[in-house]
Scaffold this active site. Structure first.
Site, PDB file in Angstrom:
ATOM      1  N   GLY A 222      42.770  22.829   5.661  1.00  0.00           N
ATOM      2  CA  GLY A 222      41.501  22.154   5.417  1.00  0.00           C
ATOM      3  C   GLY A 222      40.566  23.016   4.590  1.00  0.00           C
ATOM      4  O   GLY A 222      40.959  23.556   3.547  1.00  0.00           O
ATOM      5  N   GLY A 225      41.611  26.495   3.220  1.00  0.00           N
ATOM      6  CA  GLY A 225      42.612  26.690   2.179  1.00  0.00           C
ATOM      7  C   GLY A 225      44.029  26.425   2.631  1.00  0.00           C
ATOM      8  O   GLY A 225      44.332  25.416   3.266  1.00  0.00           O
ATOM      9  N   GLY A 251      46.000  17.032   1.476  1.00  0.00           N
ATOM     10  CA  GLY A 251      47.227  17.779   1.751  1.00  0.00           C
ATOM     11  C   GLY A 251      48.383  17.325   0.881  1.00  0.00           C
ATOM     12  O   GLY A 251      49.219  18.146   0.467  1.00  0.00           O
ATOM     13  N   ASP A 252      48.429  16.047   0.571  1.00  0.00           N
ATOM     14  CA  ASP A 252      49.479  15.529  -0.310  1.00  0.00           C
ATOM     15  C   ASP A 252      49.299  16.077  -1.726  1.00  0.00           C
ATOM     16  O   ASP A 252      50.284  16.428  -2.395  1.00  0.00           O
ATOM     17  CB  ASP A 252      49.437  14.006  -0.333  1.00  0.00           C
ATOM     18  CG  ASP A 252      49.425  13.410   1.061  1.00  0.00           C
ATOM     19  OD1 ASP A 252      50.044  14.006   1.961  1.00  0.00           O
ATOM     20  OD2 ASP A 252      48.792  12.357   1.262  1.00  0.00           O
TER      21      ASP A 252
END
Length: 311
Positions: A222, A225, A251-252
């Site tokens: 998040g 990093g 995240g993707d």
């Protein structure tokens, strides 16, 4: 070519609100409808960088048709496996300060015949792919080991395999020794069976996973990093976001950036975090393009494994 497999894709509807108040009636001025699902998002980010991306999807009903239609303008090649149940729709509520509230439908289980068709199509595609990326939740009622045969199929066909899922499906997939695991911190915590905090504990847990036979572990944290652990070392990277507009799909985007940069070492981590940071600065589930990146703002530091092992 990179092939993404998303067993539980979705239509993602994002609605901006001035303020979310529980129990109140909200009147939205606009809504954004986008293709969704973790593997779908990875494919979108790859295609936005002009990389050959194929999204393998089970699709059903008018919702599934609409999902494929939405991907066409983004230059994502879709290989659709027709299924009986309608593709799910998810709802995201976005507040001005970046707070994101998601309501995800469970999706309908795939039959044994539909799962077999998904594996067959994957085997065909994996024979021509550099990477196969298996991502996201499983539809309600699907066997929790569904990802394991997909990983085996892709590896036997000659592709490298990345996995991003959670819970028992992640644990079962991990036993097949994929080349890359890309969990977030809660998913990694569940995999190792303990709560984790900070990059040092994250590195130690990721190293445990590597010792099980996974070559590379990329953990998204998040705002903090991401951490990368592989045979060459351990690194932590951070980058400040100018404005958080939506965390959905960040995240993707991080995983896509890592793959685009060669999926190896600290420079690939830098590229990954640049992608993830750009992702949160964009509305809805829009994926960043190379023009959105600010890699010069990413700070990468090596983590001392010896110091971690003494804690």
């Amino acid at each position: 070519m990179i092939v993404t497999v998303t067993p539980n894709p979705s239509l993602d509807r994002s609605v901006p609100l001035d303020r979310l108040e529980r129990g109140a009636v909200h009147r939205a001025e606009r809504a954004l409808l986008e293709p969704g699902g973790k593997g779908v998002n990875v494919a979108r980010a790859l295609a936005a960088a002009d990389h050959d991306a194929v999204a393998l999807l089970p699709v059903g009903g008018s919702e599934g048709d609409r999902l494929a239609e939405l991907l066409a303008p983004e230059a994502v090649s879709v290989v659709a496996v027709p299924v009986e149940a309608a593709t799910r729709t998810n709802l995201t509520l976005l507040e001005p300060d970046g707070t994101t509230t998601k309501v995800n439908e469970p999706g309908s289980a795939l039959s044994a015949v539909e799962l077999e068709e998904l594996r067959d199509r994957l085997e065909e595609l994996a024979a021509r792919a550099e990477w196969v990326v298996a991502c996201g939740s499983l539809p309600a009622g699907c066997p929790e080991g569904t990802y394991a045969p997909l990983v085996r199929t892709a590896r036997n066909a000659g592709a490298r395999v990345a996995v991003d899922t959670s819970g028992v499906p992640l644990r079962e997939a991990c036993r097949q020794r994929p080349d890359l695991l890309a969990p977030n911190l809660p998913e990694l915590s569940g995999l190792v069976g303990r709560e984790l905090s900070g990059p040092e504990q994250t590195v130690a847990a990721a190293r445990e996973v590597c010792e099980l036979g996974v070559a590379t572990v990329l953990v998204t944290l998040g705002e903090a990093g991401a951490v990368l652990v592989d045979s060459r070392g351990c690194w932590h990277a951070t980058s400040p976001a100018r404005r958080v507009r939506s965390t959905v799909g960040a995240g993707d985007a991080t995983l896509a950036g890592f793959l685009l940069a060669g999926a190896r070492g600290p420079e690939a981590l830098r590229h990954a975090v640049a992608y993830g940071t750009a992702g949160v600065e964009l509305p809805g589930t829009r994926m960043p393009t190379p023009r959105d990146l600010r890699p010069e703002t990413v700070r990468v530091t090596e983590v001392d494994e010896f110091a971690v092992s003494l804690e």
